[in-house]
Design a protein around this motif. Sequence first.
Motif, short mmCIF file in Angstrom:
data_model
loop_
_atom_site.label_atom_id
_atom_site.label_comp_id
_atom_site.label_asym_id
_atom_site.label_seq_id
_atom_site.Cartn_x
_atom_site.Cartn_y
_atom_site.Cartn_z
N GLY A 38 28.66 0.16 21.42
CA GLY A 38 29.02 1.03 22.53
C GLY A 38 30.21 0.53 23.34
O GLY A 38 30.88 1.31 24.01
N ARG A 54 24.18 -1.74 20.86
CA ARG A 54 23.79 -0.50 20.17
C ARG A 54 24.98 -0.01 19.35
O ARG A 54 26.08 0.13 19.86
CB ARG A 54 23.36 0.57 21.17
N VAL A 80 27.15 2.74 17.53
CA VAL A 80 27.38 4.17 17.76
C VAL A 80 28.27 4.80 16.68
O VAL A 80 28.34 6.02 16.58
CB VAL A 80 28.04 4.40 19.14
N ARG A 81 28.93 3.96 15.87
CA ARG A 81 29.90 4.50 14.92
C ARG A 81 30.06 3.58 13.73
O ARG A 81 30.01 2.36 13.87
CB ARG A 81 31.25 4.65 15.63
#
Length: 202
Positions: free
Chosen positions: A137, A180, A182-183
């Motif tokens: 993130g 976390r 995210v991509r």
Amino acid sequence: MRQTASVLAAAALLPALLLTATACQSAPEGAALAPAAAPAVPVDDGAPGADEEPAAPDRAAAGAVKDAHVGDSVRVQGQEVGRHLQVVLGAFVDPAVSVEPNYAPPAGKRWVAASMSFVNVGGASYGALGRMWAYDGAGKRHPVVRTGELTTGKPIVFDSLAVGERAEGWVVFEISENQRIVRLQYQDANMRPNSGGGFWAV
């Protein structure tokens, strides 16, 4: 008298001439404008997450392309003629767990994993895959780490991919417990710059 004046004038000009010559020789002509050496073009000789890591992609250009999602297929077109991969993110698991009970990431870390499918839909064979990263993130990029078999399946491994052949398996990323993902990004070793292909939101 006139000869003495000429000698004195020449002596007065000598320091100025020497100073001018020294300044002209301090750097080669055009040195200040010479560009830095261009980086070498990466060679497609490593599996996803190989140790050598190219420069981060142009986020502004990549952001102009809509990210794919789990289950979506992305066509990756390499710079070399005939290099085309159809890449699918089949699943994403967090955390990823090894089948070996005593094999786990170090304290404070965890594994996440993506199930990937690669099909050679071009006119030339692949000697090896390109590279892959996971973005958290905060925008930090995490490379693939090598692990054994997971409870969800085996890691992806292949030495070559002929035209029409498919390779499937899991790629694993090691991140901190408080991060976390995210991509995800896959990049062919000779991918066209700023093409934006090979991105998935997870």
